[in-house]
Design a protein around this motif. Structure first.
Motif, PDB file in Angstrom:
ATOM      1  N   LEU A 172       0.832  -1.200   0.000  1.00  0.00           N
ATOM      2  CA  LEU A 172       0.000   0.000   0.000  1.00  0.00           C
ATOM      3  C   LEU A 172       0.868   1.251   0.000  1.00  0.00           C
ATOM      4  CD1 LEU A 172      -2.780   1.327   0.182  1.00  0.00           C
ATOM      5  CD2 LEU A 172      -2.654   1.095   2.676  1.00  0.00           C
ATOM      6  N   GLY A 173       1.931   1.218   0.804  1.00  0.00           N
ATOM      7  CA  GLY A 173       2.839   2.362   0.826  1.00  0.00           C
ATOM      8  C   GLY A 173       3.466   2.616  -0.532  1.00  0.00           C
ATOM      9  N   ASP A 174       3.863   1.527  -1.220  1.00  0.00           N
ATOM     10  CA  ASP A 174       4.439   1.673  -2.561  1.00  0.00           C
ATOM     11  C   ASP A 174       3.425   2.244  -3.539  1.00  0.00           C
ATOM     12  OD1 ASP A 174       6.901   0.710  -1.805  1.00  0.00           O
ATOM     13  OD2 ASP A 174       6.509  -1.353  -2.443  1.00  0.00           O
ATOM     14  N   LEU A 175       2.170   1.767  -3.436  1.00  0.00           N
ATOM     15  CA  LEU A 175       1.121   2.259  -4.330  1.00  0.00           C
ATOM     16  C   LEU A 175       0.847   3.733  -4.093  1.00  0.00           C
ATOM     17  CD1 LEU A 175      -1.094   1.557  -6.442  1.00  0.00           C
ATOM     18  CD2 LEU A 175      -2.626   1.135  -4.511  1.00  0.00           C
ATOM     19  N   LEU A 176       0.714   4.111  -2.822  1.00  0.00           N
ATOM     20  CA  LEU A 176       0.403   5.503  -2.500  1.00  0.00           C
ATOM     21  C   LEU A 176       1.557   6.434  -2.855  1.00  0.00           C
ATOM     22  CD1 LEU A 176      -1.451   5.088   0.924  1.00  0.00           C
ATOM     23  CD2 LEU A 176      -2.442   5.411  -1.347  1.00  0.00           C
ATOM     24  N   ALA A 177       2.778   5.908  -2.835  1.00  0.00           N
ATOM     25  CA  ALA A 177       3.943   6.723  -3.176  1.00  0.00           C
ATOM     26  C   ALA A 177       4.213   6.737  -4.674  1.00  0.00           C
ATOM     27  CB  ALA A 177       5.178   6.203  -2.438  1.00  0.00           C
TER      28      ALA A 177
ATOM     29  N   THR B 151       4.470   1.691  -7.371  1.00  0.00           N
ATOM     30  CA  THR B 151       3.823   0.580  -8.070  1.00  0.00           C
ATOM     31  C   THR B 151       2.437   1.025  -8.493  1.00  0.00           C
ATOM     32  OG1 THR B 151       2.899  -0.316  -6.008  1.00  0.00           O
ATOM     33  CG2 THR B 151       5.057  -1.149  -6.706  1.00  0.00           C
ATOM     34  N   GLY B 152       1.748   0.146  -9.206  1.00  0.00           N
ATOM     35  CA  GLY B 152       0.383   0.451  -9.624  1.00  0.00           C
ATOM     36  C   GLY B 152       0.195   0.174 -11.101  1.00  0.00           C
ATOM     37  N   ARG B 153      -0.957   0.575 -11.582  1.00  0.00           N
ATOM     38  CA  ARG B 153      -1.319   0.329 -12.982  1.00  0.00           C
ATOM     39  C   ARG B 153      -2.159   1.496 -13.473  1.00  0.00           C
ATOM     40  NH1 ARG B 153      -5.971  -1.485 -15.053  1.00  0.00           N
ATOM     41  NH2 ARG B 153      -5.959  -2.494 -17.117  1.00  0.00           N
ATOM     42  N   LEU B 154      -1.855   1.992 -14.655  1.00  0.00           N
ATOM     43  CA  LEU B 154      -2.618   3.071 -15.263  1.00  0.00           C
ATOM     44  C   LEU B 154      -3.107   2.622 -16.639  1.00  0.00           C
ATOM     45  CD1 LEU B 154      -0.378   6.196 -14.489  1.00  0.00           C
ATOM     46  CD2 LEU B 154      -2.506   5.545 -13.341  1.00  0.00           C
ATOM     47  N   ALA B 155      -4.393   2.776 -16.875  1.00  0.00           N
ATOM     48  CA  ALA B 155      -4.975   2.476 -18.185  1.00  0.00           C
ATOM     49  C   ALA B 155      -5.165   3.787 -18.927  1.00  0.00           C
ATOM     50  CB  ALA B 155      -6.313   1.753 -18.025  1.00  0.00           C
ATOM     51  N   VAL B 156      -4.562   3.871 -20.124  1.00  0.00           N
ATOM     52  CA  VAL B 156      -4.545   5.118 -20.887  1.00  0.00           C
ATOM     53  C   VAL B 156      -5.170   4.876 -22.258  1.00  0.00           C
ATOM     54  CG1 VAL B 156      -3.072   6.892 -21.926  1.00  0.00           C
ATOM     55  CG2 VAL B 156      -2.478   5.904 -19.698  1.00  0.00           C
TER      56      VAL B 156
ATOM     57  N   ALA C 111      11.023   5.758 -16.677  1.00  0.00           N
ATOM     58  CA  ALA C 111      12.242   6.163 -15.975  1.00  0.00           C
ATOM     59  C   ALA C 111      11.949   6.566 -14.534  1.00  0.00           C
ATOM     60  CB  ALA C 111      12.900   7.321 -16.719  1.00  0.00           C
ATOM     61  N   GLU C 112      10.835   7.278 -14.320  1.00  0.00           N
ATOM     62  CA  GLU C 112      10.528   7.810 -12.990  1.00  0.00           C
ATOM     63  C   GLU C 112       9.695   6.855 -12.137  1.00  0.00           C
ATOM     64  OE1 GLU C 112       8.654  11.575 -13.597  1.00  0.00           O
ATOM     65  OE2 GLU C 112      10.478  12.543 -14.327  1.00  0.00           O
ATOM     66  N   HIS C 113       8.883   6.013 -12.778  1.00  0.00           N
ATOM     67  CA  HIS C 113       8.018   5.065 -12.054  1.00  0.00           C
ATOM     68  C   HIS C 113       8.147   3.687 -12.723  1.00  0.00           C
ATOM     69  CE1 HIS C 113       5.944   8.416  -9.965  1.00  0.00           C
ATOM     70  NE2 HIS C 113       6.090   9.053 -11.119  1.00  0.00           N
ATOM     71  N   PRO C 114       9.315   3.056 -12.647  1.00  0.00           N
ATOM     72  CA  PRO C 114       9.561   1.829 -13.414  1.00  0.00           C
ATOM     73  C   PRO C 114       8.659   0.655 -13.051  1.00  0.00           C
ATOM     74  CG  PRO C 114      11.327   2.221 -11.818  1.00  0.00           C
ATOM     75  CD  PRO C 114      10.487   3.463 -11.844  1.00  0.00           C
ATOM     76  N   ARG C 115       8.065   0.666 -11.871  1.00  0.00           N
ATOM     77  CA  ARG C 115       7.224  -0.469 -11.463  1.00  0.00           C
ATOM     78  C   ARG C 115       5.743  -0.194 -11.674  1.00  0.00           C
ATOM     79  NH1 ARG C 115       8.979  -1.242  -5.503  1.00  0.00           N
ATOM     80  NH2 ARG C 115       7.413  -2.909  -5.539  1.00  0.00           N
ATOM     81  N   VAL C 116       5.421   0.947 -12.265  1.00  0.00           N
ATOM     82  CA  VAL C 116       4.024   1.249 -12.599  1.00  0.00           C
ATOM     83  C   VAL C 116       3.744   0.729 -14.009  1.00  0.00           C
ATOM     84  CG1 VAL C 116       2.334   3.069 -13.036  1.00  0.00           C
ATOM     85  CG2 VAL C 116       3.904   3.266 -11.103  1.00  0.00           C
ATOM     86  N   GLN C 117       2.755  -0.136 -14.133  1.00  0.00           N
ATOM     87  CA  GLN C 117       2.381  -0.682 -15.431  1.00  0.00           C
ATOM     88  C   GLN C 117       1.426   0.286 -16.130  1.00  0.00           C
ATOM     89  OE1 GLN C 117       0.717  -4.574 -14.840  1.00  0.00           O
ATOM     90  NE2 GLN C 117       2.595  -5.415 -13.973  1.00  0.00           N
TER      91      GLN C 117
ATOM     92  N   LEU D 190      -0.433   8.907 -11.467  1.00  0.00           N
ATOM     93  CA  LEU D 190      -1.289   9.632 -12.402  1.00  0.00           C
ATOM     94  C   LEU D 190      -0.848  11.081 -12.523  1.00  0.00           C
ATOM     95  CD1 LEU D 190      -3.695   9.648 -14.269  1.00  0.00           C
ATOM     96  CD2 LEU D 190      -5.201   9.966 -12.291  1.00  0.00           C
ATOM     97  N   ARG D 191      -0.465  11.670 -11.402  1.00  0.00           N
ATOM     98  CA  ARG D 191       0.031  13.046 -11.438  1.00  0.00           C
ATOM     99  C   ARG D 191       1.317  13.118 -12.262  1.00  0.00           C
ATOM    100  NH1 ARG D 191      -0.805  13.864  -6.293  1.00  0.00           N
ATOM    101  NH2 ARG D 191       1.326  13.366  -5.699  1.00  0.00           N
ATOM    102  N   GLY D 192       2.179  12.111 -12.119  1.00  0.00           N
ATOM    103  CA  GLY D 192       3.417  12.073 -12.894  1.00  0.00           C
ATOM    104  C   GLY D 192       3.153  11.960 -14.385  1.00  0.00           C
TER     105      GLY D 192
END
Length: 297
Positions: A83-88, A91-96, A116-122, A283-285
């Motif tokens: 949860l901490g990783d997700l909120l920071a 990690t996570g997933r964004l559908a675009v 480069a900035e969020h390598p573990r966000v899919q 999402l902000r990134g």
């Protein structure tokens, strides 16, 4: 139903060998620890501890619940870390959702920066031409969509973040009577045959509105709904066309591209996000990366 917190108290008692030692470890009174264990025994329907000298040891049921308490404790710790990783935004997933002409100039550099900035966000990318992506955003199937704002579209439940204004350019056959001009008044194209490069909707509306402001309605003799194909028709001498700057790409050798004024047609490109969605770091990134890509273009 077994109380998970009481199971952790039992684990502390078993691990420390006595109620008193567990109480000191947990910061409780021995009486409070005894009450928690007694309540858990009532829930379990059996004894969980037996006295041995000045200490206690678990019964088979107590040992079983202690083992599960250990597993649950590790899982809760893992959940807190995740949860901490997700909120920071780690990690996570964004559908675009995006449309074709926004892909290379906006989406590609933004996604490269995200990696480069969020390598573990899919990031899941989906091309949506000619579908309307706003229902996907509104109903939570997409986190962000790139859209051209339409004067008639329903934007309820969606927040639009302006990225850039994309001006249209006149595309003329090489050798056209106006090809030598650097800038063309839109009214000068009033009597020309036109090659359509847009389907009806938010990308065609700016053209029609600008032509109306210039005092005419364009006479479309060819409908292509494709910028590259439209250039081919123009090069063949079938008419003139308007194409947004982002849609020009490589120019056909048989056409020239000129700026337009009086007025200049412009389509406005936005990032659409759900109105109620929290803008987490990922999402902000992505929004920041899209804004920077738009400014760089």
């Amino acid at each position: 139903m077994l109380d998970v917190r009481r199971m952790q108290v039992l684990k502390a008692v078993v691990g420390n060998g006595s109620v008193t030692a567990a109480a000191a470890c947990l910061g409780y009174t021995p009486s409070a620890v005894s009450q928690q264990v007694a309540a858990l025994e009532k829930e379990a329907g059996t004894a969980l501890l037996e006295r041995v000298g000045r200490g206690v040891r678990p019964t088979p049921a107590g040992l079983l619940l202690t083992e599960y308490a250990d597993v649950i404790g590790r899982q809760v710790a893992e959940a807190e870390t995740a949860l901490g990783d997700l909120l920071a935004g780690r990690t996570g997933r964004l559908a675009v959702r995006y449309f074709a002409t926004a892909g290379a100039p906006l989406v590609a550099p933004a996604i490269a920066r995200m990696r480069a900035e969020h390598p573990r966000v899919q990031v899941e990318l989906k091309l949506i031409d000619p579908e309307d992506p706003l229902p996907d955003v509104r109903e939570g199937r997409a986190d962000l969509a790139l859209v051209v704002r339409s004067r008639d579209a329903d934007h309820t439940g969606v927040r639009l973040v302006h990225l850039l204004d994309d001006p249209y350019r006149a595309v003329l056959p090489r050798g056209h009577r106006l090809a030598a001009q650097r800038v063309i008044d839109l009214a000068e194209l009033a009597e020309e045959p036109w090659v359509g490069s847009e389907r009806a909707g938010p990308c065609l509306d700016p053209q029609l509105d600008a032509c109306a402001a210039a005092g005419f309605t364009p006479d479309f003799v060819v409908e292509s709904e494709d910028y590259v194909t439209a250039q081919g028709f123009v090069a063949a001498g079938l008419g003139v066309s308007l194409t947004p700057r982002l849609g020009l790409g490589a120019h056909h050798p048989g056409v020239v591209v000129r700026e337009v004024r009086g007025p200049e047609p412009v389509r406005s490109i936005y990032a659409a996000v759900r109105e109620t969605a929290p803008l987490g770091p990922a999402l902000r990134g992505l929004l920041d990366a899209l804004r920077d890509a738009a400014r760089a273009g």
